[in-house]
Design a protein around this motif. Structure first.
Motif, PDB file in Angstrom:
ATOM      1  N   PHE A 107      -5.181  -0.967  -6.345  1.00  0.00           N
ATOM      2  CA  PHE A 107      -4.899  -1.424  -4.991  1.00  0.00           C
ATOM      3  C   PHE A 107      -4.538  -0.212  -4.132  1.00  0.00           C
ATOM      4  O   PHE A 107      -4.089   0.803  -4.643  1.00  0.00           O
ATOM      5  N   ALA A 108      -4.692  -0.364  -2.844  1.00  0.00           N
ATOM      6  CA  ALA A 108      -4.288   0.689  -1.912  1.00  0.00           C
ATOM      7  C   ALA A 108      -3.970   0.041  -0.570  1.00  0.00           C
ATOM      8  O   ALA A 108      -4.410  -1.085  -0.294  1.00  0.00           O
ATOM      9  N   LEU A 109      -3.215   0.755   0.230  1.00  0.00           N
ATOM     10  CA  LEU A 109      -2.902   0.252   1.568  1.00  0.00           C
ATOM     11  C   LEU A 109      -2.630   1.410   2.498  1.00  0.00           C
ATOM     12  O   LEU A 109      -2.346   2.531   2.073  1.00  0.00           O
ATOM     13  N   GLU A 110      -2.745   1.101   3.778  1.00  0.00           N
ATOM     14  CA  GLU A 110      -2.389   2.030   4.846  1.00  0.00           C
ATOM     15  C   GLU A 110      -1.392   1.301   5.720  1.00  0.00           C
ATOM     16  O   GLU A 110      -1.606   0.153   6.099  1.00  0.00           O
ATOM     17  N   THR A 111      -0.286   1.954   5.994  1.00  0.00           N
ATOM     18  CA  THR A 111       0.718   1.403   6.893  1.00  0.00           C
ATOM     19  C   THR A 111       1.260   2.545   7.739  1.00  0.00           C
ATOM     20  O   THR A 111       0.796   3.683   7.616  1.00  0.00           O
ATOM     21  N   GLY A 112       2.217   2.248   8.572  1.00  0.00           N
ATOM     22  CA  GLY A 112       2.738   3.283   9.450  1.00  0.00           C
ATOM     23  C   GLY A 112       4.137   3.732   9.084  1.00  0.00           C
ATOM     24  O   GLY A 112       4.923   2.975   8.513  1.00  0.00           O
ATOM     25  N   PRO A 113       4.467   4.975   9.430  1.00  0.00           N
ATOM     26  CA  PRO A 113       5.787   5.519   9.103  1.00  0.00           C
ATOM     27  C   PRO A 113       6.926   4.881   9.904  1.00  0.00           C
ATOM     28  O   PRO A 113       8.086   5.042   9.529  1.00  0.00           O
ATOM     29  N   LEU A 114       6.602   4.147  10.969  1.00  0.00           N
ATOM     30  CA  LEU A 114       7.634   3.508  11.779  1.00  0.00           C
ATOM     31  C   LEU A 114       7.956   2.098  11.304  1.00  0.00           C
ATOM     32  O   LEU A 114       8.593   1.329  12.016  1.00  0.00           O
ATOM     33  N   GLN A 115       7.529   1.773  10.091  1.00  0.00           N
ATOM     34  CA  GLN A 115       7.783   0.459   9.514  1.00  0.00           C
ATOM     35  C   GLN A 115       8.528   0.614   8.189  1.00  0.00           C
ATOM     36  O   GLN A 115       7.978   0.389   7.104  1.00  0.00           O
ATOM     37  N   PRO A 116       9.809   0.999   8.243  1.00  0.00           N
ATOM     38  CA  PRO A 116      10.551   1.280   7.012  1.00  0.00           C
ATOM     39  C   PRO A 116      10.686   0.074   6.087  1.00  0.00           C
ATOM     40  O   PRO A 116      10.711   0.245   4.859  1.00  0.00           O
ATOM     41  N   LEU A 119       7.435  -0.086   4.167  1.00  0.00           N
ATOM     42  CA  LEU A 119       7.383   1.011   3.202  1.00  0.00           C
ATOM     43  C   LEU A 119       8.278   0.718   1.999  1.00  0.00           C
ATOM     44  O   LEU A 119       7.897   0.981   0.850  1.00  0.00           O
ATOM     45  N   GLY A 120       9.461   0.178   2.246  1.00  0.00           N
ATOM     46  CA  GLY A 120      10.370  -0.168   1.158  1.00  0.00           C
ATOM     47  C   GLY A 120       9.809  -1.250   0.264  1.00  0.00           C
ATOM     48  O   GLY A 120       9.893  -1.162  -0.969  1.00  0.00           O
ATOM     49  N   LEU A 121       9.226  -2.275   0.866  1.00  0.00           N
ATOM     50  CA  LEU A 121       8.613  -3.352   0.082  1.00  0.00           C
ATOM     51  C   LEU A 121       7.510  -2.796  -0.809  1.00  0.00           C
ATOM     52  O   LEU A 121       7.484  -3.068  -2.010  1.00  0.00           O
ATOM     53  N   TYR A 122       6.626  -2.019  -0.223  1.00  0.00           N
ATOM     54  CA  TYR A 122       5.501  -1.511  -1.009  1.00  0.00           C
ATOM     55  C   TYR A 122       5.986  -0.607  -2.143  1.00  0.00           C
ATOM     56  O   TYR A 122       5.473  -0.687  -3.263  1.00  0.00           O
ATOM     57  N   ALA A 123       6.978   0.221  -1.882  1.00  0.00           N
ATOM     58  CA  ALA A 123       7.528   1.078  -2.939  1.00  0.00           C
ATOM     59  C   ALA A 123       8.132   0.226  -4.053  1.00  0.00           C
ATOM     60  O   ALA A 123       7.922   0.501  -5.244  1.00  0.00           O
ATOM     61  N   ARG A 124       8.877  -0.819  -3.686  1.00  0.00           N
ATOM     62  CA  ARG A 124       9.470  -1.700  -4.709  1.00  0.00           C
ATOM     63  C   ARG A 124       8.387  -2.430  -5.515  1.00  0.00           C
ATOM     64  O   ARG A 124       8.628  -2.791  -6.665  1.00  0.00           O
ATOM     65  N   MET A 125       7.230  -2.622  -4.920  1.00  0.00           N
ATOM     66  CA  MET A 125       6.131  -3.325  -5.601  1.00  0.00           C
ATOM     67  C   MET A 125       5.236  -2.358  -6.377  1.00  0.00           C
ATOM     68  O   MET A 125       4.200  -2.766  -6.900  1.00  0.00           O
ATOM     69  N   GLY A 126       5.624  -1.084  -6.455  1.00  0.00           N
ATOM     70  CA  GLY A 126       4.899  -0.131  -7.290  1.00  0.00           C
ATOM     71  C   GLY A 126       3.885   0.743  -6.578  1.00  0.00           C
ATOM     72  O   GLY A 126       3.164   1.509  -7.219  1.00  0.00           O
ATOM     73  N   TYR A 127       3.814   0.670  -5.274  1.00  0.00           N
ATOM     74  CA  TYR A 127       2.915   1.535  -4.509  1.00  0.00           C
ATOM     75  C   TYR A 127       3.605   2.875  -4.287  1.00  0.00           C
ATOM     76  O   TYR A 127       4.807   2.932  -4.069  1.00  0.00           O
ATOM     77  N   GLU A 128       2.823   3.954  -4.350  1.00  0.00           N
ATOM     78  CA  GLU A 128       3.373   5.298  -4.195  1.00  0.00           C
ATOM     79  C   GLU A 128       2.605   6.038  -3.115  1.00  0.00           C
ATOM     80  O   GLU A 128       1.377   5.937  -3.046  1.00  0.00           O
ATOM     81  N   GLU A 129       3.322   6.799  -2.310  1.00  0.00           N
ATOM     82  CA  GLU A 129       2.666   7.545  -1.232  1.00  0.00           C
ATOM     83  C   GLU A 129       1.690   8.561  -1.802  1.00  0.00           C
ATOM     84  O   GLU A 129       1.946   9.191  -2.822  1.00  0.00           O
ATOM     85  N   SER A 130       0.553   8.679  -1.121  1.00  0.00           N
ATOM     86  CA  SER A 130      -0.518   9.554  -1.553  1.00  0.00           C
ATOM     87  C   SER A 130      -1.304   9.975  -0.321  1.00  0.00           C
ATOM     88  O   SER A 130      -0.918   9.667   0.806  1.00  0.00           O
ATOM     89  N   SER A 142      -0.118   7.440   9.778  1.00  0.00           N
ATOM     90  CA  SER A 142      -0.478   6.621   8.623  1.00  0.00           C
ATOM     91  C   SER A 142       0.235   7.088   7.369  1.00  0.00           C
ATOM     92  O   SER A 142       0.424   8.286   7.158  1.00  0.00           O
ATOM     93  N   VAL A 143       0.604   6.114   6.560  1.00  0.00           N
ATOM     94  CA  VAL A 143       1.128   6.362   5.219  1.00  0.00           C
ATOM     95  C   VAL A 143       0.175   5.633   4.274  1.00  0.00           C
ATOM     96  O   VAL A 143      -0.080   4.436   4.440  1.00  0.00           O
ATOM     97  N   PHE A 144      -0.356   6.357   3.308  1.00  0.00           N
ATOM     98  CA  PHE A 144      -1.312   5.793   2.355  1.00  0.00           C
ATOM     99  C   PHE A 144      -0.613   5.602   1.017  1.00  0.00           C
ATOM    100  O   PHE A 144       0.066   6.508   0.538  1.00  0.00           O
ATOM    101  N   MET A 145      -0.799   4.434   0.434  1.00  0.00           N
ATOM    102  CA  MET A 145      -0.086   4.110  -0.796  1.00  0.00           C
ATOM    103  C   MET A 145      -1.009   3.369  -1.764  1.00  0.00           C
ATOM    104  O   MET A 145      -1.357   2.219  -1.535  1.00  0.00           O
ATOM    105  N   PRO A 146      -1.411   4.008  -2.862  1.00  0.00           N
ATOM    106  CA  PRO A 146      -2.172   3.313  -3.904  1.00  0.00           C
ATOM    107  C   PRO A 146      -1.267   2.779  -4.994  1.00  0.00           C
ATOM    108  O   PRO A 146      -0.086   3.127  -5.084  1.00  0.00           O
ATOM    109  N   LYS A 147      -1.859   1.925  -5.816  1.00  0.00           N
ATOM    110  CA  LYS A 147      -1.151   1.356  -6.965  1.00  0.00           C
ATOM    111  C   LYS A 147      -2.173   1.077  -8.052  1.00  0.00           C
ATOM    112  O   LYS A 147      -3.160   0.376  -7.819  1.00  0.00           O
ATOM    113  N   GLU A 148      -1.937   1.637  -9.215  1.00  0.00           N
ATOM    114  CA  GLU A 148      -2.784   1.346 -10.381  1.00  0.00           C
ATOM    115  C   GLU A 148      -2.179   0.168 -11.116  1.00  0.00           C
ATOM    116  O   GLU A 148      -0.957   0.080 -11.252  1.00  0.00           O
ATOM    117  N   VAL A 149      -3.024  -0.714 -11.587  1.00  0.00           N
ATOM    118  CA  VAL A 149      -2.554  -1.918 -12.268  1.00  0.00           C
ATOM    119  C   VAL A 149      -2.859  -1.807 -13.759  1.00  0.00           C
ATOM    120  O   VAL A 149      -3.978  -1.461 -14.146  1.00  0.00           O
TER     121      VAL A 149
END
Length: 153
Positions: A107-116, A119-130, A142-149
């Protein structure tokens, strides 16, 4: 609360998407907006989830666009009055589970740095900035966050 895959072409769901746009558009310049429209959301390769109250009121939504190499999280939104109840986490978990059932393991996503909160939700769900993925270019908005399952064999 009820969360399930639904059509995005419902008036109350269209309003959720409009509300999301109204929230995000003032935060970033137009060239940094990467939301997809209703026609793109209403495709067979898109998993679109809606969270509803016991009375059937649409409180939140989220999508997973299944691509050739990964599923991209899109259009995550929970109405302000419904936040803090775990709806975003449950929406994301549902589209991830449905994507895994279709064989998606990245999985991957793009979100913005002004949405803390996002960003916190995605990090708690296993997404990491890349760095950028797919057709995205580097962007300070943009903040890009992938997640390997890890799927059990």
């Amino acid at each position: 609360m009820q969360i399930r895959l639904e059509s995005p072409r419902q008036p109350d769901v269209v309003q959720l998407i409009d509300d999301l746009d109204a929230f995000q558009k003032p935060l970033y310049p137009p060239e940094s907006h990467h939301g997809i429209d209703l026609n793109a959301l209403d495709q067979p390769h898109v998993l679109f989830a809606v969270a509803r109250s016991e009375q059937g009121v649409a409180l939140g939504c989220g999508a997973m666009v299944l691509g050739a190499d990964c599923g991209e999280v899109k259009r995550m939104y929970v109405r302000p009055e419904a936040r803090g109840q775990g709806l975003a986490r449950a929406l994301l978990a549902l589209v991830e589970t449905a994507a895994i059932a279709r064989g998606c393991t990245r999985f991957a996503l793009e979100t913005g740095p002004l949405q803390p909160e996002a960003l916190g939700l995605y990090a708690r769900m296993g997404y990491e900035e890349s760095g950028p993925f797919g057709d995205y270019a580097p962007d300070v908005h943009s903040v890009f966050m992938p997640k390997e399952v890890q799927v059990a064999a």
